[in-house]
Design a protein around this motif. Structure first.
Motif, PDB file in Angstrom:
ATOM      1  N   VAL A  53       0.839  -1.180  -0.110  1.00  0.00           N
ATOM      2  CA  VAL A  53       0.173  -0.192   0.023  1.00  0.00           C
ATOM      3  C   VAL A  53       0.774   1.489   0.064  1.00  0.00           C
ATOM      4  CG1 VAL A  53      -1.656   1.256   1.110  1.00  0.00           C
ATOM      5  CG2 VAL A  53      -1.949  -1.237   1.372  1.00  0.00           C
ATOM      6  N   VAL A  54       0.555   2.195  -0.810  1.00  0.00           N
ATOM      7  CA  VAL A  54       1.140   3.526  -0.728  1.00  0.00           C
ATOM      8  C   VAL A  54       0.376   4.615  -0.071  1.00  0.00           C
ATOM      9  CG1 VAL A  54       0.608   4.195  -2.984  1.00  0.00           C
ATOM     10  CG2 VAL A  54       2.596   5.208  -1.932  1.00  0.00           C
ATOM     11  N   LEU A 301       0.075  -0.506  -6.885  1.00  0.00           N
ATOM     12  CA  LEU A 301      -0.025  -0.482  -5.090  1.00  0.00           C
ATOM     13  C   LEU A 301      -1.456   0.046  -4.977  1.00  0.00           C
ATOM     14  CD1 LEU A 301       3.465   1.414  -4.752  1.00  0.00           C
ATOM     15  CD2 LEU A 301       2.825  -0.936  -3.903  1.00  0.00           C
ATOM     16  N   ALA A 302      -1.887  -0.383  -3.714  1.00  0.00           N
ATOM     17  CA  ALA A 302      -3.430   0.128  -3.305  1.00  0.00           C
ATOM     18  C   ALA A 302      -3.022   1.517  -2.834  1.00  0.00           C
ATOM     19  CB  ALA A 302      -3.752  -0.716  -2.200  1.00  0.00           C
ATOM     20  N   VAL A 303      -3.732   2.501  -2.929  1.00  0.00           N
ATOM     21  CA  VAL A 303      -3.700   3.863  -2.499  1.00  0.00           C
ATOM     22  C   VAL A 303      -4.585   4.191  -1.562  1.00  0.00           C
ATOM     23  CG1 VAL A 303      -3.519   6.175  -3.494  1.00  0.00           C
ATOM     24  CG2 VAL A 303      -2.779   4.464  -4.903  1.00  0.00           C
ATOM     25  N   VAL A 304      -3.886   4.903  -0.406  1.00  0.00           N
ATOM     26  CA  VAL A 304      -4.588   5.639   0.595  1.00  0.00           C
ATOM     27  C   VAL A 304      -4.072   7.027   0.486  1.00  0.00           C
ATOM     28  CG1 VAL A 304      -4.973   5.786   3.130  1.00  0.00           C
ATOM     29  CG2 VAL A 304      -4.827   3.573   1.931  1.00  0.00           C
ATOM     30  N   CYS A 305      -4.924   8.112   0.525  1.00  0.00           N
ATOM     31  CA  CYS A 305      -4.813   9.550   0.513  1.00  0.00           C
ATOM     32  C   CYS A 305      -4.967   9.884   1.883  1.00  0.00           C
ATOM     33  CB  CYS A 305      -5.442  10.347  -0.539  1.00  0.00           C
ATOM     34  SG  CYS A 305      -5.015   9.701  -2.274  1.00  0.00           S
ATOM     35  N   ASN A 306      -4.196  10.850   2.347  1.00  0.00           N
ATOM     36  CA  ASN A 306      -4.536  11.761   3.609  1.00  0.00           C
ATOM     37  C   ASN A 306      -4.207  12.972   3.352  1.00  0.00           C
ATOM     38  OD1 ASN A 306      -4.835  11.394   6.681  1.00  0.00           O
ATOM     39  ND2 ASN A 306      -3.024  13.216   6.408  1.00  0.00           N
ATOM     40  N   MET A 307      -5.327  13.843   3.678  1.00  0.00           N
ATOM     41  CA  MET A 307      -5.401  15.287   3.542  1.00  0.00           C
ATOM     42  C   MET A 307      -5.548  16.028   4.897  1.00  0.00           C
ATOM     43  SD  MET A 307      -7.177  17.754   1.053  1.00  0.00           S
ATOM     44  CE  MET A 307      -7.231  19.871   1.196  1.00  0.00           C
ATOM     45  N   ALA A 430      -5.802   7.276  11.015  1.00  0.00           N
ATOM     46  CA  ALA A 430      -7.021   6.611  10.408  1.00  0.00           C
ATOM     47  C   ALA A 430      -6.335   6.148   8.994  1.00  0.00           C
ATOM     48  CB  ALA A 430      -8.087   7.458  10.202  1.00  0.00           C
ATOM     49  N   ALA A 431      -5.606   6.767   8.231  1.00  0.00           N
ATOM     50  CA  ALA A 431      -5.119   6.569   6.968  1.00  0.00           C
ATOM     51  C   ALA A 431      -4.021   5.179   6.968  1.00  0.00           C
ATOM     52  CB  ALA A 431      -4.218   7.547   6.567  1.00  0.00           C
ATOM     53  N   GLY A 432      -3.525   5.165   8.288  1.00  0.00           N
ATOM     54  CA  GLY A 432      -2.399   3.978   8.487  1.00  0.00           C
ATOM     55  C   GLY A 432      -3.309   2.732   8.852  1.00  0.00           C
ATOM     56  N   LEU A 433      -4.425   2.989   9.614  1.00  0.00           N
ATOM     57  CA  LEU A 433      -5.418   2.031   9.753  1.00  0.00           C
ATOM     58  C   LEU A 433      -5.936   1.503   8.529  1.00  0.00           C
ATOM     59  CD1 LEU A 433      -7.744   3.247  12.838  1.00  0.00           C
ATOM     60  CD2 LEU A 433      -5.768   1.719  12.974  1.00  0.00           C
ATOM     61  N   CYS A 434      -6.405   2.126   7.518  1.00  0.00           N
ATOM     62  CA  CYS A 434      -6.893   1.709   6.534  1.00  0.00           C
ATOM     63  C   CYS A 434      -5.767   1.093   5.433  1.00  0.00           C
ATOM     64  CB  CYS A 434      -7.230   2.952   5.520  1.00  0.00           C
ATOM     65  SG  CYS A 434      -8.720   3.834   6.141  1.00  0.00           S
ATOM     66  N   ALA A 435      -4.540   1.604   5.519  1.00  0.00           N
ATOM     67  CA  ALA A 435      -3.376   0.846   4.998  1.00  0.00           C
ATOM     68  C   ALA A 435      -3.201  -0.734   5.621  1.00  0.00           C
ATOM     69  CB  ALA A 435      -2.165   1.655   4.892  1.00  0.00           C
TER      70      ALA A 435
END
Length: 951
Positions: A53-54, A301-307, A430-435
């Protein structure tokens, strides 16, 4: 340590307890992985640590050289791409000649400047080598913590950059060289390639590095067709901190000190410019998320964005960036987008933008129990919602809550500590949890959708004590439970065409009278008629016409609140048709003043598919027989659970005075440092706090010009989550009406005029009257036009002036087109102020040091827009004031008397005249000031009449 852990220790006996204690002794509680049981999950699922995951960090940039962000647990590079979409690091290139072993450039007068060229690989292809030159200027760091990049005592250095490529080369074959020591030689500099090719970074030369700050790390991206090189860096530190929370591994080179998903990789996408006050810039968010999705596809790679960016919004869910992100996330259902709820709490209706985007994972902030204990010395049994985290209202947000106080990675130049607080810290958690969830799920499932990840986190979440869905959404995620639920959801996901549900219902505070939640903040709420929620399915873009047509789903309805009733037992959706859910409110249970929250869950296959949020506010109403006073004596606030006072402004009210006081002979540290207007906009005052240890036993707050009709919210909190403090709270309204409401003309020299004031309340008001001539105003009804996103205004001061005041305003629809508005003020070229809008208005008074005979003060307003538009006409009202160092008094009289008794319903005409000594009005400016009426016995302000001559 949480209560859950304590119970396990007692039940497990001595040996298990000792093992747990040993583990706890090495745990880094400064970034709490126990709160959402991340530590347990990773220990049981080591391959589910985010690998594959990225995490795309949309922020101030990410420093890839910081311990914790250099490598993953398996030794691979952690930060695999950095891009600058803000434009702050852009350097224009121009062609230069290579002659006689030298690179030749020319100064403004045409004189040649020679540079020693770099050493480049020999060419055997016969192609022509091309050369470019540009300059990376130190001036772009004027607002950062590191304005002097090379510590040479100046902040105006220009670092030459040489770029070279063969005629057939593309961007990835080009080489860049930076003259780090300003010796006009590239011969001693290393070759740099686009960061994602070789992960090259560089720092600038310092003569005495052992005595100076550690440098900023830079990377480059070369764009030959645009004749541009982008220098990428983090001069704000925020993005680097965020990245460590989400995915850090061995933070500060410490074993066991990790972020939530240490196996995940990171791409740093810079969207903000510190040089403009720190805001995101036009289309930077749009371009960043598109790059993240493309990067994920190209690298599998799976993508999780954090803003962890955002501003307040008065049309939640309908701002341009909300709509842009929702459209993007529906189009890319595999991309998870996490964003911070905002830091405007604890008031309601404060979730901003893009946090109100329906498809985003919107995150509120908690204080973790172990972090509170070990960092702050605060003893709480379990995580609590922070006072600052924004709350929902007409938006059915936030979705969940995670720790928002954390230690993490920071650039080397940061000296202000690394334990930071904010929903900015909660969102990357939360982004880390998703990843981690995606990483774990991909070992068993080929495809993981954002919709299923969000549902798994929300539906597995535990309630947060003393918090409602408006505060924390579904609550605090539980990773082991979320992983099990996600596995269950994914087993049916390949055949499920649905990636969400659109919800709307009548809401007077919503945009166009509609919202995704029922939110009634007035003296009226519906009880005779039903609240109708309209539900529509959101289909995945891959769902074909057959799947959409055949879609049918039944939902069982369940109310979680006794006053919030549904007569239907179930509802169903078919195809793209909508369905209605009817909710009835029991008026007999809605009589107590305060906040009433009720939810209705719709369950499919035993799991909640969507939730309908209902919030009713029953306000306090000041009465004429009590002289429009309210008094709340002998109250006690419990930690960060806010005591919310909702106050209806009586018709005709001109001022509201709030008084928070410590009861006699008691200690108290209660505070009301934030209050909220009827639209949820926050007004903040740092000194509205009690501290009896410093003899501060009373805090007052009077609103005059800001007072608008509707229901105001005044939350009262304790200074700490583990303290209870007594307090008294009093409210008083005044009812004077001025005609005209704003004085826009006067006559004579010195100037004079009159105003008529009427007491609309039922008791006489003995008062004193006075006024002040403050200075002069530059006023503009201006527009951001086309692609021009910057507006500039200038004032010229002499020794009579020592401050300027800015008062800026945008209407809701105009403000909703922006992602940020940055503001800077310079005096004779030196910056004295920088900030950004947090909502559609902004006011600040700035002291100007060393004002001389002709001091030039420049205000620059920079708009960041969700989308570029060459036909843009976005209005903004600008008030730019120069304020006298010694304001001039205005005499206000009624007849011969200095005091006036305002008898109810009797208009009284007041004469006013400016005292001698008022300066002449500068060209293009207008005089400003105010008249003031104060109650004689208390000195409380009952009315303030602004003077804006010509305005």
């Amino acid at each position: 340590m949480t209560k859950r852990t304590r119970l396990l220790l007692v039940a497990g006996g001595c040996l298990i307890g000792c093992v747990a204690c040993a583990r706890a002794s090495v745990a880094w509680t400064q970034l709490s992985l126990s709160t959402c049981r991340v530590d347990e999950f990773i220990a049981a699922n080591p391959a589910g640590d985010g690998r594959g995951v990225v995490i795309a960090v949309l922020d101030t940039g990410v420093d890839p050289s910081i311990p914790g962000l250099t490598h993953t647990p398996d030794g691979e590079v952690k930060v695999i791409d950095v891009q600058d979409f803000s434009g702050q690091g852009d350097v224009e290139l121009h062609r230069v000649q290579f002659e006689d072993g030298k690179l030749i450039d020319y100064d403004d007068d045409g004189a040649p400047i020679h540079y020693v060229p770099p050493t480049v690989p020999a060419d055997t292809s016969g192609e022509t080598r091309r050369w470019w030159l540009g300059f990376f200027t130190e001036s772009r760091f004027v607002n950062s913590d590191v304005p002097d990049l090379n510590d040479n005592g100046t902040t105006d250095d220009r670092f030459p950059i040489c770029v070279t490529a063969l005629s057939g080369d593309g961007d990835d074959q080009a080489l860049a060289f930076v003259d780090r020591n300003l010796d006009r030689s590239f011969g001693d500099e290393k070759a740099l390639r686009n960061y994602n090719l070789a992960y090259d970074t560089f720092t600038l030369f310092r003569e005495k590095p052992e005595k100076q700050i550690v440098p900023v790390a830079f990377a480059v991206n070369i764009f030959l067709r645009q004749a541009k090189i982008s220098v990428v860096y983090d001069d704000g530190a925020h993005g680097t901190h965020v990245a460590g929370i989400a995915a850090g591994y061995r933070i500060n080179n410490q074993d066991g000190f990790n972020g939530v998903a240490p196996g995940a990789k990171v791409i740093g996408l810079k969207i903000s410019q510190n040089a403009r006050g720190g805001p995101s810039t036009t289309e930077s968010v749009k371009r960043a998320v598109e790059h993240a999705a493309r990067f994920g596809r190209e690298h599998n790679l799976a993508v999780v964005c954090n803003m962890s960016f955002g501003v307040e919004s008065v049309i939640e869910g309908h701002s341009d960036i909300d709509k842009l992100l929702d459209k993007f996330l529906v189009k890319h259902p595999e991309v998870v987008f996490c964003t911070s709820a905002g830091n405007e709490g604890p008031g309601l209706s404060t979730v901003g933008t893009p946090a109100a985007a329906a498809q985003a994972v919107t995150v509120a902030a908690l204080l973790a129990a172990d972090s509170a204990r070990d960092v702050m010395g605060i003893d709480i049994d379990q995580a609590v919602a922070t006072g600052f985290t924004s709350r929902g209202g007409e938006s059915n947000k936030p979705d969940l809550a995670t720790p928002g106080w954390s230690t993490s990675t920071v650039p080397r130049w940061v000296t202000r500590g690394d334990f930071w607080a904010g929903t900015s810290m909660a969102s990357p958690y939360a982004a880390g949890l998703c990843a981690a969830l995606i990483s774990n799920a991909r070992t068993h499932h080929a495809k993981v959708r954002a919709w299923d990840v969000r549902r798994a986190l929300c539906l597995s979440a535990a309630p947060v004590p003393n918090a409602t869905v408006l505060d924390v959404g579904y609550g605090m995620p539980d990773m082991p439970k979320a992983a099990k639920l996600l596995d269950k959801l994914l087993k049916s996901a390949p055949d499920d065409p649905i990636i969400g549900y659109d919800i709307n219902t009548a809401c007077p505070h919503g945009y166009g009278g509609k919202a995704r939640a029922a939110y009634w903040r007035s003296i009226y709420h519906p009880t005779a008629e039903r609240q109708t929620f309209v539900i529509e399915p959101v289909f995945a873009p891959t769902a074909d016409a057959g799947a959409r047509t055949e879609f049918t789903r039944k939902f069982d309805l369940r109310s979680n609140s006794p006053w919030c009733k549904v007569t239907q037992q179930q509802v169903y959706l078919r195809s793209a048709q909508s369905a209605n859910v009817y909710v009835e409110y029991d008026e007999t249970q809605l009589t107590e003043p305060g906040l009433h929250v009720g939810t209705v869950d719709a369950l499919a296959d035993g799991e909640v598919a969507f939730r309908l949020t209902n919030a009713i506010i029953v306000p306090h109403r000041a009465k004429a027989e009590d002289n429009f006073r309210l008094s709340f004596k002998g109250q006690t606030v419990d930690g960060w659970k806010p005591d919310r006072y909702f106050l209806t402004v009586p018709p005709g009210a001109s001022a509201m005075k709030l008084t928070l006081a410590a009861p006699e002979n008691t200690e108290s540290k209660a505070r009301m440092s934030s209050i909220y207007d009827p639209n949820g906009a926050q007004l903040y005052r740092r000194n509205a706090r009690l501290d009896t240890t410093d003899a501060n036993r009373e805090a007052e707050w009077t609103l005059t010009d800001e007072l608008i009709p509707g229901v105001w919210e005044i939350p009262i909190l304790a200074d700490r989550p583990d303290r209870q403090w007594p307090y008294d709270f009093d409210v008083r309204f005044f009812g004077l009406h001025a005609e005209p409401k704003r004085i826009t003309e006067w006559s004579g020299s010195p100037p004079e005029g009159e105003v008529t004031v009427t007491n609309l309340f039922e008791r006489p008001l003995p008062a004193t009257v006075d006024g002040l001539f403050e200075g002069f105003r530059k006023y503009a009804e201006d527009n951001f036009t086309g692609l021009k996103d910057s507006l500039t205004y200038t004032l010229t001061l002499d020794e009579d002036y020592d401050r300027v005041r800015i008062d800026l305003e945008m209407d809701p629809e105009a403000y909703a087109t922006t992602t940020d508005i940055g503001v800077t003020v310079e005096a004779d070229g030196e910056q004295v102020y920088s900030s950004a809008f947090s909502n559609r208005t902004m006011e600040a008074t700035i002291a100007i040091p060393d004002v001389g005979e002709d001091t030039s003060v420049t205000l620059t307003i920079t708009g960041g827009f969700a989308a570029a538009d060459d036909k843009r006409e976005t209005p903004i009202t600008v008030r730019f004031d120069q304020l006298l160092a010694k304001p001039i008094a205005i005499d206000v009289t009624h007849g011969e008397a200095g005091n006036v008794d305002f008898v109810p319903s009797v208009p009284i005409t007041l004469d006013f005249a400016v005292e001698e000594g008022a300066p002449e009005t500068p060209g293009g400016l207008n005089p400003i000031g105010y008249l003031r009426i104060r109650e004689r016995s208390t000195n409380d302000v009952a009315l303030r009449v602004p003077i804006t001559i010509g305005g």
